[in-house]
Write a protein that holds these residues in place. Structure first.
Motif, short mmCIF file in Angstrom:
data_model
loop_
_atom_site.label_atom_id
_atom_site.label_comp_id
_atom_site.label_asym_id
_atom_site.label_seq_id
_atom_site.Cartn_x
_atom_site.Cartn_y
_atom_site.Cartn_z
N MET A 1 0.76 -1.20 0.02
CA MET A 1 -0.10 -0.09 0.08
C MET A 1 1.07 1.33 -0.08
N GLU A 2 0.67 1.93 -1.15
CA GLU A 2 1.43 3.48 -1.18
C GLU A 2 0.45 4.46 -0.70
N ILE A 3 0.77 5.03 0.45
CA ILE A 3 0.03 6.10 0.89
C ILE A 3 0.14 7.49 0.22
N ILE A 4 1.28 7.66 -0.06
CA ILE A 4 1.90 8.99 -0.62
C ILE A 4 3.10 8.56 -1.75
N SER A 5 3.09 8.94 -2.77
CA SER A 5 3.98 8.89 -3.91
C SER A 5 5.54 9.04 -3.50
N LYS A 6 6.39 8.31 -4.04
CA LYS A 6 7.82 8.62 -3.65
C LYS A 6 8.21 9.73 -3.85
N GLU A 7 7.89 10.46 -4.81
CA GLU A 7 8.41 11.89 -5.03
C GLU A 7 7.48 12.84 -4.33
N LYS A 8 6.28 12.72 -3.95
CA LYS A 8 5.69 13.56 -2.71
C LYS A 8 6.29 13.42 -1.43
N ALA A 9 6.39 12.07 -1.24
CA ALA A 9 7.24 11.72 0.16
C ALA A 9 8.47 12.63 0.37
N ARG A 10 9.30 12.51 -0.48
CA ARG A 10 10.71 13.19 -0.54
C ARG A 10 10.54 14.63 -0.15
N ILE A 11 9.64 15.25 -1.00
CA ILE A 11 9.33 16.66 -1.07
C ILE A 11 8.88 16.88 0.40
N ARG A 12 7.96 16.27 0.99
CA ARG A 12 7.38 16.38 2.33
C ARG A 12 8.19 16.31 3.32
N ILE A 13 9.25 15.54 3.35
CA ILE A 13 10.19 15.39 4.46
C ILE A 13 11.17 16.58 4.29
N ALA A 14 11.70 16.58 3.15
CA ALA A 14 12.46 18.09 2.99
C ALA A 14 11.94 19.36 3.68
N LYS A 15 10.74 19.44 3.20
CA LYS A 15 9.81 20.57 3.64
C LYS A 15 9.71 20.84 4.94
N ARG A 16 9.41 19.48 5.57
CA ARG A 16 9.22 19.43 7.09
C ARG A 16 10.46 19.78 7.77
N ILE A 17 11.70 19.39 7.30
CA ILE A 17 12.87 19.63 8.01
C ILE A 17 13.44 21.10 7.70
N ALA A 18 13.05 21.73 6.77
CA ALA A 18 13.28 22.87 6.27
C ALA A 18 12.62 23.88 7.37
N GLN A 19 11.45 23.57 7.95
CA GLN A 19 10.72 24.44 8.66
C GLN A 19 11.55 24.75 9.99
N GLU A 20 12.30 23.47 10.51
CA GLU A 20 13.06 23.51 11.65
C GLU A 20 13.96 24.68 11.46
N PHE A 21 14.45 25.01 10.30
CA PHE A 21 15.61 25.83 10.11
C PHE A 21 15.10 27.30 9.83
N ASN A 22 13.98 27.37 9.23
CA ASN A 22 13.15 28.62 8.85
C ASN A 22 12.75 29.56 9.99
N GLU A 23 12.64 28.83 11.17
CA GLU A 23 12.21 29.51 12.28
C GLU A 23 13.49 30.13 13.02
#
Lengths: 223, 219
Positions: A1-23
């Motif tokens: 079962m793929e809940i989120i496509s591979k590419e979308k998953a990679r982008i979500r992970i990268a964006k979420r980590i960037a939030q840590e630094f953007n603040e």
């Protein structure tokens, strides 16, 4: 079962980590590994963040365009990069002095496996084809904060385990784990802080071999 | 003044079969291309190559493996050149893997007269097996030994006639510390300038660490 496509998953992970630094309100020095970690830089929009590359550069800019390529100016993944204003160069012993000496605020790295004791396995899959450790062991030991960026599962196989099966890179060095389905903090045990909007906790438990605690402030991942 | 500037082939004649040779560089940036090329042509054998990686298959240091000139490798990342794992698995060469920061510090230690040092890196992992472990302030450390060499082949951007060196961007990497750690250091440079031309404040490697300077032929 793929809940989120591979590419979308990679982008979500990268964006979420960037939030840590953007603040960040003060200067933060970070080191980004290859793969999803490199993508984190695409989503950082804070002038206080400086990227260190262990091959001897502080102030790594975006990847070089074709016309800008200088073969003697690369990141630790051997990609041609550019300089940012204030960029500086140094030898490898000084570079790892920064890393081992606790001067790097955070490292973002990929991993094959993580376990509930905070162990990280990311340097080798013993199959006879790999022979390399690079700076992985120094980075997990020395950086003030170790953030692991990885897909939650690999081809349906869990990567967040009770105990790592692969050779580990460092003992209990994990601080934060971001997958496309969950954000965990590690403080002696895994604590679920955020969960993907597509799933509930029961589904997450089925997809995660490791035991984890649920934060009283549990939120949805919002990127 | 003793003449340090010489031709690349003459410089390479200082290397003997069986030598331990440090070579600067990270990937294909900062390795002394023409010195490595000349070493490959020289046919010197049973070499121990001490370097971050081994270039790519058949490229850069990879050539020395293709030519069967290597007895052993000491370094940290050979995944860019799969020939290394093949040669190791078939028993043709010995390989000693050292974490990159430990590798850098072990080279620096050799250059500054420190025989061994404790580092937290690799504690609890397979790479610390068989090594002495000690706890300081509740944290576990691994004893690592200095890495010495007979010859260091390094790359710099500009030298003066005495061998003071200035580097270029990420081509610096291991070159300055290797210059300090070998009995004989040979620097390949893009440009040689007269004494007194380099700003003394800008010199990265002082000439005391450099024995031979060779100018790159093809810029």
């Amino acid at each position: 079962m793929e809940i989120i496509s591979k590419e979308k998953a990679r982008i979500r992970i990268a964006k979420r980590i960037a939030q840590e630094f953007n603040e960040a309100k003060e200067i933060k020095i970070i080191n980004l590994g290859v793969g999803i970690p490199t993508m984190v830089a695409n989503y950082i929009n804070n002038n206080n963040i400086y990227i260190q590359s262990e091959n001897g550069m502080l102030g790594v800019g975006p990847l070089a365009e074709e016309s800008e390529i200088d073969r003697q100016l690369i990141n630790a993944g051997r990609q041609p990069v550019t300089e940012t204003p204030g960029c500086c160069y140094f030898d490898s012993a000084t570079s790892f002095g920064m890393i081992r000496g606790g001067h790097i605020d955070a490292t973002v790295i990929g991993a094959f496996e993580i376990d509930q004791e905070g162990n990280i396995a990311n340097w080798i899959i013993p199959n006879g084809k790999q022979l390399g450790v690079g700076g992985a062991m120094d980075l997990v030991t020395g950086a003030k904060k170790v953030i692991v960026a990885m897909r939650h599962n690999q081809n349906g196989k869990p990567k967040i385990l009770k105990k790592c099966k692969l050779p580990i890179t460092g003992l209990g060095e994990l601080d934060m784990l971001v997958t496309e389905l969950a954000v965990f903090f590690f403080d002696g045990q895994l604590i679920l802080e955020e969960i993907a909007p597509e799933i509930d906790i029961d589904t997450l438990k089925k997809l995660t071999e490791a035991e984890f605690k649920i934060s009283p402030n549990l939120k949805k991942i919002n990127v | 003044m003793i003449k340090k500037v010489m031709d690349i082939d003459e410089a390479i004649s200082y290397i003997k079969d069986g030598d331990r040779i440090m070579v600067g560089g990270f990937g294909l940036a900062g390795y002394p291309e023409e010195l490595v090329e000349a070493l490959a042509k020289s046919g010197k054998k049973n070499l121990t190559i001490i370097s971050n990686d081994l270039g790519s298959p058949g490229i850069g240091l990879g050539k020395l493996l293709t030519n069967n000139q290597i007895k052993a490798l000491i370094g940290n990342y050979y995944n860019w050149n799969p020939d290394v794992a093949d040669a190791y698995n078939s028993g043709r060469i010995e390989v000693k893997l050292v974490p990159q920061g430990t590798f850098a510090e072990a080279i620096r230690a050799a250059g500054v007269g420190i025989p061994a040092f404790y580092t937290p890196t690799s504690a609890g992992t397979d790479l610390s097996k068989g090594k002495e472990i000690k706890v300081f302030n509740g944290k576990t450390y691994v004893l690592e030994q200095a890495i010495h060499a007979d010859v260091a082949l390094i790359k710099a951007h500009i030298a003066d006639e005495l061998g003071n060196l200035v580097y270029y961007k990420t081509a610096r990497n291991f070159n300055p510390i290797m210059a300090m750690a070998a009995k004989t250091t040979i620097a390949q440079v893009d440009k040689i300038v007269p004494l007194g031309t380099l700003n003394p404040e800008h010199i990265v490697t002082p000439h005391i660490f450099v024995n031979i300077v060779t100018k790159r032929r093809n810029l």
